[in-house]
Write a protein that holds these residues in place. Structure first.
Motif, mmCIF file in Angstrom:
data_model
loop_
_atom_site.group_PDB
_atom_site.id
_atom_site.type_symbol
_atom_site.label_atom_id
_atom_site.label_comp_id
_atom_site.label_asym_id
_atom_site.label_seq_id
_atom_site.Cartn_x
_atom_site.Cartn_y
_atom_site.Cartn_z
ATOM 1 N N VAL A 1 -55.439 35.689 -11.902
ATOM 2 C CA VAL A 1 -54.252 35.531 -11.048
ATOM 3 C C VAL A 1 -53.371 34.409 -11.583
ATOM 4 N N ALA A 2 -53.980 33.269 -11.882
ATOM 5 C CA ALA A 2 -53.227 32.138 -12.424
ATOM 6 C C ALA A 2 -52.647 32.466 -13.797
ATOM 7 N N ASP A 3 -53.373 33.259 -14.589
ATOM 8 C CA ASP A 3 -52.876 33.655 -15.910
ATOM 9 C C ASP A 3 -51.538 34.385 -15.796
ATOM 10 N N VAL A 4 -51.476 35.342 -14.891
ATOM 11 C CA VAL A 4 -50.247 36.129 -14.722
ATOM 12 C C VAL A 4 -49.108 35.239 -14.244
ATOM 13 N N VAL A 5 -49.397 34.387 -13.285
ATOM 14 C CA VAL A 5 -48.370 33.470 -12.766
ATOM 15 C C VAL A 5 -47.843 32.581 -13.894
ATOM 16 N N ARG A 6 -48.735 32.074 -14.724
ATOM 17 C CA ARG A 6 -48.360 31.152 -15.804
ATOM 18 C C ARG A 6 -47.445 31.830 -16.825
ATOM 19 N N VAL A 7 -47.829 33.020 -17.247
ATOM 20 C CA VAL A 7 -47.028 33.710 -18.263
ATOM 21 C C VAL A 7 -45.658 34.082 -17.711
ATOM 22 N N ARG A 8 -45.624 34.570 -16.489
ATOM 23 C CA ARG A 8 -44.340 34.942 -15.884
ATOM 24 C C ARG A 8 -43.447 33.703 -15.697
ATOM 25 N N ALA A 9 -44.075 32.573 -15.392
ATOM 26 C CA ALA A 9 -43.306 31.341 -15.213
ATOM 27 C C ALA A 9 -42.656 30.909 -16.524
ATOM 28 N N VAL A 10 -43.368 31.067 -17.633
ATOM 29 C CA VAL A 10 -42.798 30.705 -18.930
ATOM 30 C C VAL A 10 -41.668 31.648 -19.302
ATOM 31 N N ARG A 11 -41.903 32.940 -19.131
ATOM 32 C CA ARG A 11 -40.823 33.902 -19.453
ATOM 33 C C ARG A 11 -39.585 33.629 -18.622
ATOM 34 N N GLU A 12 -39.765 33.231 -17.392
ATOM 35 C CA GLU A 12 -38.629 32.965 -16.493
ATOM 36 C C GLU A 12 -37.729 31.868 -17.052
ATOM 37 N N VAL A 13 -38.316 30.813 -17.600
ATOM 38 C CA VAL A 13 -37.494 29.674 -18.023
ATOM 39 C C VAL A 13 -37.025 29.758 -19.469
ATOM 40 N N ILE A 14 -37.682 30.572 -20.310
ATOM 41 C CA ILE A 14 -37.254 30.642 -21.712
ATOM 42 C C ILE A 14 -36.280 31.783 -21.962
ATOM 43 N N GLY A 15 -36.118 32.663 -20.972
ATOM 44 C CA GLY A 15 -35.182 33.762 -21.141
ATOM 45 C C GLY A 15 -35.758 34.910 -21.955
ATOM 46 N N PRO A 16 -34.976 35.966 -22.165
ATOM 47 C CA PRO A 16 -35.493 37.182 -22.784
ATOM 48 C C PRO A 16 -35.566 37.165 -24.307
ATOM 49 N N ASN A 17 -34.923 36.193 -24.952
ATOM 50 C CA ASN A 17 -34.782 36.273 -26.411
ATOM 51 C C ASN A 17 -35.826 35.488 -27.194
ATOM 52 N N ILE A 18 -36.535 34.589 -26.532
ATOM 53 C CA ILE A 18 -37.615 33.847 -27.196
ATOM 54 C C ILE A 18 -38.866 34.721 -27.206
ATOM 55 N N LYS A 19 -39.524 34.800 -28.375
ATOM 56 C CA LYS A 19 -40.740 35.602 -28.466
ATOM 57 C C LYS A 19 -41.876 34.915 -27.700
ATOM 58 N N LEU A 20 -42.637 35.729 -26.985
ATOM 59 C CA LEU A 20 -43.720 35.207 -26.157
ATOM 60 C C LEU A 20 -45.010 35.951 -26.476
#
Length: 372
Positions: free
Chosen positions: A172-191
């Motif tokens: 559960v925390a894993d999903v929250v963490r990854v989504r939180a990073v994608r939210e702040v770095i935007g769509p163009n940074i590779k994740l």
């Protein structure tokens, strides 16, 4: 030139507080590695580094020291350090696995060979096939949202175009963490994400389904090492690109991954593979099957990171342009053992000029941080 003496020096260096790692393997606050110095009868010496972590490879600093002093040294005294294949054969004849300890010996022999020829190691490997400055990704630990979001923003501002997030802890925390990073770095940074084998198959399927809209470039080692059939199923069912790391220590495991269709890329580095020569063999094998390779990390110090850089620069299938890797280990630590540390600026790490691996030790610092 013949090997006359080998020193194995266990050393302890803390990580910078803001760089301490949290992953499925636990916390990494301090690095206890073994520095190796191989001396020859003509007065030269070569440097190697065993970046051992017991929860990852099963090796320890003291264990590597004992193995090197009491098992490897007796069969290497009097050998030509430039005959790397013969050195590897002698190491394999007296001990199975122990890849990081073997790699430290092999690194030191490459360093010696370069110094004897007055050439950098990458020239001995066939010459540079890419620039001597490598762009890296940055690995973010399994931190809380409050910690990881501002760090991700700062890394993008510093020039990183690929971030890796550690998962494999609590799903559960894993999903929250990854989504939180994608939210702040935007769509163009590779994740990318790295579970370090911390998920089971059901957890991996569930988490990857929930992260399907996060546009993940790679999913690194989602399942425990050895679970080749599970990796194959996960890759087929999710359509995610799988990067194999802990699943590939040697050439036998590499062939299994490739022949069973378990992965889209393989993470290689000299420590894990038992040295530069073996790493090149696996990279070339993967190239025959159109499998790109990238570089992983055990948060190496300057000697180990230098060996990684020479390997990358000389090996065409180390496709760090496609999948950036990790050659930032020295940047994580509070002090450097080198008089001439590797130049690290933002996402870029550059090979030092000079023969061999290009690293000069500060023996005063080495003595200060030795484990007694």
């Amino acid at each position: 030139m013949r090997i006359s003496r080998i020193e194995a020096l266990p050393i302890r260096i803390p990580l910078k507080p803001e760089r301490r790692m949290i992953s499925a393997l636990g916390k990494h606050d301090v690095s206890e590695f073994t520095l190796v110095v191989v001396h020859t009868d003509d007065g030269l010496f070569g440097l190697g580094e065993a970046t051992v972590t017991p929860r990852w490879s099963g090796e320890t600093a003291r264990g590597a020291q004992t193995l090197i002093e009491h098992v490897f040294t007796p069969v290497l005294l009097g050998c030509d350090p430039c005959d790397i294949e013969a050195i590897d054969a002698r190491l394999d004849a007296v001990a199975v696995d122990n890849w990081f300890a073997k790699a430290a010996i092999e690194m030191a022999c490459w360093d010696l060979a370069g110094k004897a020829a007055n050439k950098p190691v990458y020239e001995l490997l066939g010459g540079a096939c890419r620039p001597l400055t490598i762009r890296n990704r940055f690995s973010l630990g399994a931190y809380t949202t409050e910690v990881i979001q501002p760090r991700a923003v700062a890394l993008v501002a510093a020039g990183f175009d690929t971030l890796k997030v550690k998962v494999g802890t609590d799903p559960v925390a894993d999903v929250v963490r990854v989504r939180a990073v994608r939210e702040v770095i935007g769509p163009n940074i590779k994740l990318t994400i790295d579970a370090n084998g911390g998920w089971n198959e059901a957890q991996a399927l569930d988490c990857l389904a929930k992260l399907a809209d996060c546009n993940l470039t790679l999913v690194e080692q989602p399942l425990p090492r050895g679970n080749y059939s599970g990796l194959k199923r996960l890759r087929e069912r999710t359509g995610q690109k799988i990067l194999a790391d802990e699943s590939c220590f040697d050439e036998v495991e590499a062939r299994e991954l490739i022949e069973q269709g378990c992965c889209d890329a393989i993470s290689l580095y000299p420590g894990k593979q038992g040295g530069i020569r073996r790493s090149i063999r696996i990279a070339n094998l993967a190239a025959e099957h159109q499998i790109p390779c990238s570089i992983g990390s055990n948060l190496e110090w300057d000697v180990g990171a230098a060996a990684m850089l020479h390997f990358i620069v000389a090996t065409p299938n180390m496709q760090v342009e496609l999948y950036p890797g990790d050659c930032l280990g020295p940047f994580y630590h509070e002090v450097s053992l080198a008089k001439n540390p590797l130049h690290i600026s933002g996402p870029f790490t550059t090979i030092n000029s000079g023969p061999g691996l290009g690293i000069e030790l500060d023996f005063d610092v080495v003595e200060k941080h030795r484990i007694r």
